[in-house]
Design a protein around this motif. Structure first.
Motif, short mmCIF file in Angstrom:
data_model
loop_
_atom_site.label_atom_id
_atom_site.label_comp_id
_atom_site.label_asym_id
_atom_site.label_seq_id
_atom_site.Cartn_x
_atom_site.Cartn_y
_atom_site.Cartn_z
N SER A 134 16.16 23.93 101.93
CA SER A 134 17.35 24.42 102.64
C SER A 134 16.95 25.04 103.98
CB SER A 134 18.11 25.44 101.79
OG SER A 134 17.37 26.63 101.61
N ILE A 173 21.09 21.95 97.01
CA ILE A 173 21.27 21.86 98.46
C ILE A 173 22.73 21.60 98.82
CG2 ILE A 173 20.68 20.57 100.55
CD1 ILE A 173 18.47 22.42 99.51
N LEU A 174 23.39 20.72 98.07
CA LEU A 174 24.81 20.44 98.32
C LEU A 174 25.65 21.70 98.12
CD1 LEU A 174 25.30 16.92 96.66
CD2 LEU A 174 25.33 17.48 99.11
N ILE A 181 10.67 17.47 95.10
CA ILE A 181 11.98 16.93 95.46
C ILE A 181 12.18 15.55 94.84
CG2 ILE A 181 13.44 16.19 97.39
CD1 ILE A 181 11.89 18.18 99.13
N ILE A 207 17.47 19.52 92.84
CA ILE A 207 17.34 19.78 94.28
C ILE A 207 18.61 19.35 95.02
CG2 ILE A 207 16.10 19.15 96.38
CD1 ILE A 207 14.47 20.96 94.67
N THR A 208 19.11 18.16 94.71
CA THR A 208 20.31 17.65 95.39
C THR A 208 21.51 18.54 95.13
OG1 THR A 208 19.49 15.38 95.20
CG2 THR A 208 21.84 15.67 95.64
N ILE A 209 21.71 18.91 93.88
CA ILE A 209 22.84 19.78 93.53
C ILE A 209 22.72 21.14 94.21
CG2 ILE A 209 23.92 21.07 91.63
CD1 ILE A 209 23.27 18.67 89.83
N SER A 236 26.49 20.65 85.27
CA SER A 236 25.54 19.58 85.62
C SER A 236 24.57 19.28 84.48
CB SER A 236 24.76 19.96 86.88
OG SER A 236 25.63 20.18 87.97
N PRO A 273 15.03 15.13 91.59
CA PRO A 273 16.07 14.97 92.62
C PRO A 273 17.42 15.57 92.22
CG PRO A 273 15.67 12.90 91.50
CD PRO A 273 14.61 13.83 91.04
N LYS A 274 17.72 15.59 90.94
CA LYS A 274 19.02 16.08 90.48
C LYS A 274 19.21 17.56 90.84
CE LYS A 274 21.69 17.04 86.29
NZ LYS A 274 21.72 16.93 84.82
#
Length: 316
Positions: free
Chosen positions: A138, A77-78, A66, A73-75, A250, A70-71
């Motif tokens: 998630s 999960i969002l 994570i 994973i963050t995208i 992205s 981070p990119k």
């Protein structure tokens, strides 16, 4: 013995259709799945088994990823907890689904990604490590986000306790995963040997869950299957398409794009059926969308993975 387990893993999409046929032809044969034994909910117990097997495949490294990536994973999960719930709500509204089916469709949208996504990502030559990380994160967030999102989308219309849903997700999801993670930490070699059998075990358990729900709701499925199947199919393909678009915009590489698309479209539909049965007992048909989504995502996903596997190789 290994050959049998590999056979189950390979032909999972056909086996689940067979279970559905048996459930609809002889509904009483799977009544035990949706019953209680010694105050234990069998359906939730089966779900816990699937999540425990997932836990035995995880390591701390999956969570360290994570911070390294981070990119992605963050995208991921969002997208999981923003796009899927809204998509579910819009489809339920457009097709004017009744209260029970609306709850079922929204739960499909608010639950975390499904464990089958990891297998499909492997078959489609995506980023398996990213898929495992997204599924794990998630899932760990689900006790908080699933009740909150469900409350926002259906709470004004249908009464339920988000706190009780939080507690049940902790029991069904978090505790089994942590137990599996601990087992893998203490006995990694044993879990490595066990891993050869886990996909087939999870597949059979999911087939049993789907069959139990289908059998218990045979009449509701036969009377509303056309509309709800259309909704489920649209929900799946829109999620898949949006996943590809989000990944591409992205700037992700091909493997990550495939992974995001699969992760977004593959939901923990078994969990959605369990939550529907536990927290909306008066809306029996609320379990139907999750069961149908499970069938469709595995059937369509297997075909998609085959196509992607044939058109790409690891050197692309």
């Amino acid at each position: 013995m290994k050959r049998i387990f590999k056979f189950i893993e390979k032909y999972y999409c056909i086996i689940i259709l067979l279970f559905v046929f048996i459930a609809l032809s002889y509904p009483s044969s799977f009544n035990w799945v949706v019953s209680d034994y010694a105050d234990i909910n069998i359906l939730n117990l089966l779900l816990s088994i699937v999540l425990f097997t997932m836990g035995t495949t995880l390591k701390v490294d999956n969570f360290i990823r994570i911070f390294k990536n981070p990119k992605e994973i963050t995208i991921g999960i969002l997208a999981q907890y923003f796009i899927m719930p809204i998509l579910a709500f819009i489809l339920a509204s457009i097709f004017s689904l009744d209260a029970a089916l609306t709850v079922g469709v929204i739960l499909v949208g608010t639950v975390p990604g499904g464990t089958a996504s990891d297998v499909m990502t492997f078959l489609a030559k995506g980023d398996v490590a990213l898929s495992v990380s997204l599924t794990a994160v998630s899932t760990l967030l689900s006790p908080i986000l699933t009740p909150i999102l469900t409350l926002i989308l259906v709470g004004n219309q249908i009464s339920f306790s988000p706190i009780d849903m939080f507690l049940s997700i902790v029991q069904i999801v978090i505790i089994p995963i942590l137990l599996g993670l601990m087992l893998n930490y203490k006995f990694p070699e044993f879990c490595m040997r066990l891993r050869e059998y886990l996909p087939a075990i999870s597949a059979i358990v999911i087939c049993v869950i789907v069959a139990g729900v289908m059998g218990a709701n045979k009449q509701a499925i036969l009377t509303s299957s056309i509309v709800i199947m259309v909704v489920i199919i649209i929900q799946y393909f829109l999620a898949m398409a949006l996943g590809f678009i989000i990944g591409y915009l992205s700037g992700m590489d091909r493997k990550s794009i495939i992974t995001i698309a699969i992760e977004l479209s593959f939901q923990n539909s078994g969990l959605s059926t369990g939550l529907a049965k536990t927290h909306f007992p008066n809306l029996t048909a609320a379990t139907v969308p999750g069961a149908l989504y499970s069938i469709w995502q595995n059937f369509a996903g297997s075909i998609m993975a085959y196509v992607l596997n044939r058109h790409f190789d690891d050197s692309d």
